[in-house]
Motif scaffolding. Structure first.
Motif, short mmCIF file in Angstrom:
data_model
loop_
_atom_site.label_atom_id
_atom_site.label_comp_id
_atom_site.label_asym_id
_atom_site.label_seq_id
_atom_site.Cartn_x
_atom_site.Cartn_y
_atom_site.Cartn_z
N GLY A 38 0.71 -1.16 -0.02
CA GLY A 38 -0.18 0.02 -0.06
C GLY A 38 0.83 1.25 0.03
O GLY A 38 2.04 1.32 0.13
N ILE A 39 0.04 2.47 -0.19
CA ILE A 39 0.90 3.71 -0.21
C ILE A 39 1.68 4.07 0.98
O ILE A 39 3.12 4.51 0.91
N ASP A 40 1.47 3.63 2.06
CA ASP A 40 2.20 4.06 3.33
C ASP A 40 3.47 3.03 3.43
O ASP A 40 4.50 3.61 4.01
N ASN A 45 9.22 2.64 2.72
CA ASN A 45 10.49 1.74 2.09
C ASN A 45 11.19 2.62 1.32
O ASN A 45 12.46 2.59 1.42
N ALA A 46 10.69 3.50 0.48
CA ALA A 46 11.21 4.73 -0.32
C ALA A 46 12.35 5.54 0.27
O ALA A 46 13.21 5.90 0.14
N ILE A 47 11.48 6.07 1.55
CA ILE A 47 12.38 7.04 2.31
C ILE A 47 13.49 6.35 3.00
O ILE A 47 14.75 6.91 3.05
N ALA A 48 13.14 5.22 3.78
CA ALA A 48 14.45 4.59 4.41
C ALA A 48 15.39 4.04 3.46
O ALA A 48 16.65 4.23 3.74
N LEU A 78 2.60 5.07 11.13
CA LEU A 78 2.62 5.49 9.76
C LEU A 78 1.25 4.82 9.18
O LEU A 78 1.41 3.74 9.15
N ALA A 79 0.20 5.36 9.33
CA ALA A 79 -1.19 5.10 9.24
C ALA A 79 -2.51 6.01 8.82
O ALA A 79 -3.22 5.95 9.33
#
Ligand code: ASN
Length: 233
Positions: A38-40, A45-48, A78-79
């Motif tokens: 999902g979006i979150d 994952n992209a930010i990490a 993050l929700a």
């Protein structure tokens, strides 16, 4: 936005535990093989990856995530969490990454067309959410009873089976559920609840908020294509 797309903060620990909702499509939900997507999930994952830290994602539910962060069992929530003044007393928030509405849903064919039609009826919402607070604040005015749920799928099934008359949830999540085949309608316009952010327990993990903001700025302003930020599917 306060993040710097070219900056990197230094992680203060090996792996950060990020706590998420349990059933909140399209933000976080289990795909056919039981994996959370999902979006979150894509965003964190992209930010990490961009900022160079590790994450462990857990999905206990929304209210359980707030409790996990407050009791330091998780580092951040993050929700699809709305940034509110009340929450700012106990959480520090990142820059916003989304703007949300809440909205009422009823079963298709229901006679409920306005809040006034909810008199004597039962309306569900997830514990601890902005929808729940809105319902509590307006239950007296419109004469309905609020029923609390720990997670959304039981609540959606309850509306389907008629054990509640209506439910309130984030608009995007409701519209997605309807698009996926839930037999519900949304007779009343949504209510703006404001911006949504990533949150840590107040006064903790400042570097995590900094990394989130930097990574978010990088995704928003320098990402060459949306394909590069998915990859968790
Ligand atoms: N949007 C909800 C809130 O901020 C969060 C959720 O249902 N996951 O209260």
């Amino acid at each position: 936005m306060t993040g710097d797309a070219n900056a990197k903060a230094t992680p203060a620990k090996e792996t950060y535990t990020i706590s998420m909702d349990s059933s909140f499509a399209p933000f976080e939900y289990q795909n056919g093989s039981g994996k959370y997507v999902g979006i979150d999930v894509d965003i964190i994952n992209a930010i990490a990856k961009n900022q160079g830290f590790n994450v462990k994602l857990t999905n206990p539910g929304f209210d359980a995530s707030l409790n996990a962060v407050q009791s330091s069992q998780a580092d951040a929530v993050l929700a699809g969490m709305t940034i509110t003044d009340a929450r700012k007393q106990i959480f520090d928030f990142s820059d916003p990454y989304y703007t949300s509405n809440i909205r009422l849903a009823v079963a298709k064919g229901s006679k409920v067309k306005s809040y006034k039609d909810l008199k004597g009826k039962t309306v569900g919402a997830k514990n601890g959410t902005s929808s729940y607070s809105w319902l509590e604040d307006h239950a007296g005015e419109y004469g309905f009873t609020v029923r609390a749920y720990d997670e959304a799928s039981t609540m959606y099934d309850s509306l389907n089976s008629g054990s509640i008359d209506a439910l309130m949830d984030d608009e995007a999540v409701l519209l997605y559920a309807i698009q996926q085949g839930r037999n519900f309608t949304t007779p009343i316009e949504g209510i703006a609840t404001g911006e949504v952010g990533f949150a840590v327990k107040k006064g903790t993990n400042p570097e995590l908020i900094e990394m989130f903001n930097n990574g978010l700025a990088c995704l928003l302003y320098t990402s060459p294509s949306p394909r590069d930020i998915s990859g968790s599917r």
